[in-house]
Scaffold this motif. Sequence first.
Motif, PDB file in Angstrom:
ATOM      1  N   GLN A   1       0.817  -1.205   0.000  1.00 53.87           N
ATOM      2  CA  GLN A   1       0.000   0.000   0.000  1.00 53.87           C
ATOM      3  C   GLN A   1       0.857   1.263   0.000  1.00 53.87           C
ATOM      4  O   GLN A   1       0.516   2.248  -0.653  1.00 53.87           O
ATOM      5  CB  GLN A   1      -0.933   0.009   1.211  1.00 53.87           C
ATOM      6  N   HIS A   2       1.995   1.230   0.720  1.00 52.82           N
ATOM      7  CA  HIS A   2       2.809   2.427   0.849  1.00 52.82           C
ATOM      8  C   HIS A   2       4.220   2.286   0.289  1.00 52.82           C
ATOM      9  O   HIS A   2       4.991   3.251   0.330  1.00 52.82           O
ATOM     10  CB  HIS A   2       2.901   2.851   2.322  1.00 52.82           C
ATOM     11  N   ARG A   3       4.569   1.110  -0.200  1.00 52.52           N
ATOM     12  CA  ARG A   3       5.934   0.906  -0.699  1.00 52.52           C
ATOM     13  C   ARG A   3       5.937  -0.175  -1.769  1.00 52.52           C
ATOM     14  O   ARG A   3       5.203  -1.158  -1.661  1.00 52.52           O
ATOM     15  CB  ARG A   3       6.869   0.503   0.448  1.00 52.52           C
TER      16      ARG A   3
ATOM     17  N   ARG B   1      -1.425   0.240  11.429  1.00 55.18           N
ATOM     18  CA  ARG B   1      -2.348   1.372  11.262  1.00 55.18           C
ATOM     19  C   ARG B   1      -3.048   1.707  12.571  1.00 55.18           C
ATOM     20  O   ARG B   1      -3.183   2.879  12.940  1.00 55.18           O
ATOM     21  CB  ARG B   1      -3.371   1.055  10.182  1.00 55.18           C
TER      22      ARG B   1
ATOM     23  N   GLU C   1      -0.690  -2.769   7.651  1.00 54.18           N
ATOM     24  CA  GLU C   1      -1.695  -1.749   7.362  1.00 54.18           C
ATOM     25  C   GLU C   1      -3.101  -2.328   7.376  1.00 54.18           C
ATOM     26  O   GLU C   1      -4.037  -1.703   7.845  1.00 54.18           O
ATOM     27  CB  GLU C   1      -1.404  -1.099   6.007  1.00 54.18           C
TER      28      GLU C   1
ATOM     29  N   ASP D   1      -0.323   8.124  -4.945  1.00 48.83           N
ATOM     30  CA  ASP D   1      -1.093   6.917  -4.714  1.00 48.83           C
ATOM     31  C   ASP D   1      -2.349   6.883  -5.590  1.00 48.83           C
ATOM     32  O   ASP D   1      -3.479   6.848  -5.106  1.00 48.83           O
ATOM     33  CB  ASP D   1      -1.461   6.796  -3.239  1.00 48.83           C
TER      34      ASP D   1
ATOM     35  N   ARG E   1       0.945   4.488  -9.577  1.00 44.87           N
ATOM     36  CA  ARG E   1       1.412   3.243  -8.966  1.00 44.87           C
ATOM     37  C   ARG E   1       1.966   2.299 -10.044  1.00 44.87           C
ATOM     38  O   ARG E   1       2.997   1.652  -9.850  1.00 44.87           O
ATOM     39  CB  ARG E   1       0.261   2.583  -8.216  1.00 44.87           C
TER      40      ARG E   1
ATOM     41  N   GLU F   1       5.365   6.592  14.148  1.00 39.24           N
ATOM     42  CA  GLU F   1       5.349   5.268  13.546  1.00 39.24           C
ATOM     43  C   GLU F   1       4.904   4.206  14.550  1.00 39.24           C
ATOM     44  O   GLU F   1       5.096   4.356  15.760  1.00 39.24           O
ATOM     45  CB  GLU F   1       6.727   4.901  12.995  1.00 39.24           C
TER      46      GLU F   1
ATOM     47  N   GLU G   1       8.990   4.555  -1.947  1.00 41.74           N
ATOM     48  CA  GLU G   1       7.780   4.897  -1.201  1.00 41.74           C
ATOM     49  C   GLU G   1       6.673   5.347  -2.152  1.00 41.74           C
ATOM     50  O   GLU G   1       6.935   5.955  -3.192  1.00 41.74           O
ATOM     51  CB  GLU G   1       8.069   6.027  -0.204  1.00 41.74           C
ATOM     52  N   ILE G   2       5.441   5.026  -1.776  1.00 38.35           N
ATOM     53  CA  ILE G   2       4.263   5.516  -2.491  1.00 38.35           C
ATOM     54  C   ILE G   2       3.436   6.310  -1.493  1.00 38.35           C
ATOM     55  O   ILE G   2       2.850   5.740  -0.575  1.00 38.35           O
ATOM     56  CB  ILE G   2       3.426   4.361  -3.070  1.00 38.35           C
ATOM     57  N   ARG G   3       3.415   7.607  -1.655  1.00 41.93           N
ATOM     58  CA  ARG G   3       2.739   8.465  -0.681  1.00 41.93           C
ATOM     59  C   ARG G   3       1.880   9.502  -1.383  1.00 41.93           C
ATOM     60  O   ARG G   3       2.159   9.922  -2.511  1.00 41.93           O
ATOM     61  CB  ARG G   3       3.767   9.203   0.189  1.00 41.93           C
TER      62      ARG G   3
END
Length: 399
Positions: free
Chosen positions: A97-99, A266, A226, A124, A129, A291, A118-120
């Motif tokens: 989801q995020h990387r 999460r 997550e 996203d 993606r 975190e 990273e995908i932020r």
Amino acid sequence: MQQISSAATPHLVRTLNANRLLQYAWDTEAFTATDAIQETGLTRSTVLSVCADLVERGWLHELDDARAAGQYSLGRPARRYAFRADAGAFVGVDSGQHRVTARITDLRGTELARMSREIRGALDTAPDRLLMTESTVDAALAAAAVTADAVLAIVLGVPAPTDADGASPEGADGFWPRMNPGFAEKFAHRGWRVIVENDANLAAIAEGAVGAGVGFSSFVSLLAGERFGMGIIADGMLVRGAHGAAGELHLLDYVQGVGSADGLARLARTWAGEARAAGLLAGTALETASEAEDVFAAAQAGDTEALVITARLALLLARVCVVIGGMLDAESIIIGGAVAPAAAALLDATALHLAEFSHGPAPALIASPLGGDAVGLGAIYRGLALVRSDPLAFALATS
């Protein structure tokens, strides 16, 4: 072991004999014809003929003979062969989801390079993606000095159910198509064999191969970062379901005390944020932490508010596990994902709750030793299994 009957067609006989010898070579170091005869049951003439063919195709290479290698000095020197692990490559992708992380390995699964990004935020989206995953794969190939034509298969793990064609359903909120924005079609255009698989299923494959599932015939791999998602191994086989959604846990929306498929990482962030907003974290180790790992570390250090949060997480995890254990009669539940090392401290408390909730024997709870590598490793093992099931259907770029 008996040699294939000559009643079969000559071409089929040659193919079966070549596959048998190639499987032996894949799992051994240098070998002679005599070694291969003993292991495969083939005749000397067949072994020598098959080895010559596999050398020509690029799967084997011939080494110095046994005398030159110093193994003996009398008699006619024996030919020696070895599997060419560098004759092709696999690509394994964990598109989380995020990387997104891409790793390149040789034909024995030895890692040659890895790239992660990273995908932020604004990135996203489905198109972004897709582009980022492509560029990450290309960067990893460049780092490994592997050309695209050397790739035999790519396996991509996504946090979504996938069908036999690698597509994901629409779902209610558009999450699944965003996580899997047409990977199968995109990479098939490169001429590669492509598998797009649910990430928890790949994690289960990795656990069974080299992780906490080794030695178990039935277990569940529960990704808990997550979002909760599970991969199910029953009697040694991966369970996918009619539409590839056997491990989806949206049913947790209806479980009292759980309420969603949100995972431990999460929830740890969310609950710490709520405590911060309520002014409960002033002057504590979590006052500026952001975190999930910070929450677990603070709890280990005895921070009161962090202990409250981790106690809530342990209770919630027990509720999740009692649902899974009750449905599947799982022998063990392996808690995996990048959060696994930090979450291992929860498992004693979780096990106590689980024993209380369970109507029968409670499944064993195990923290995955693979952590955040499980999905990527599972992708490599899945690609390896694909090629090994019919290796001669793949043409090597070096042949």
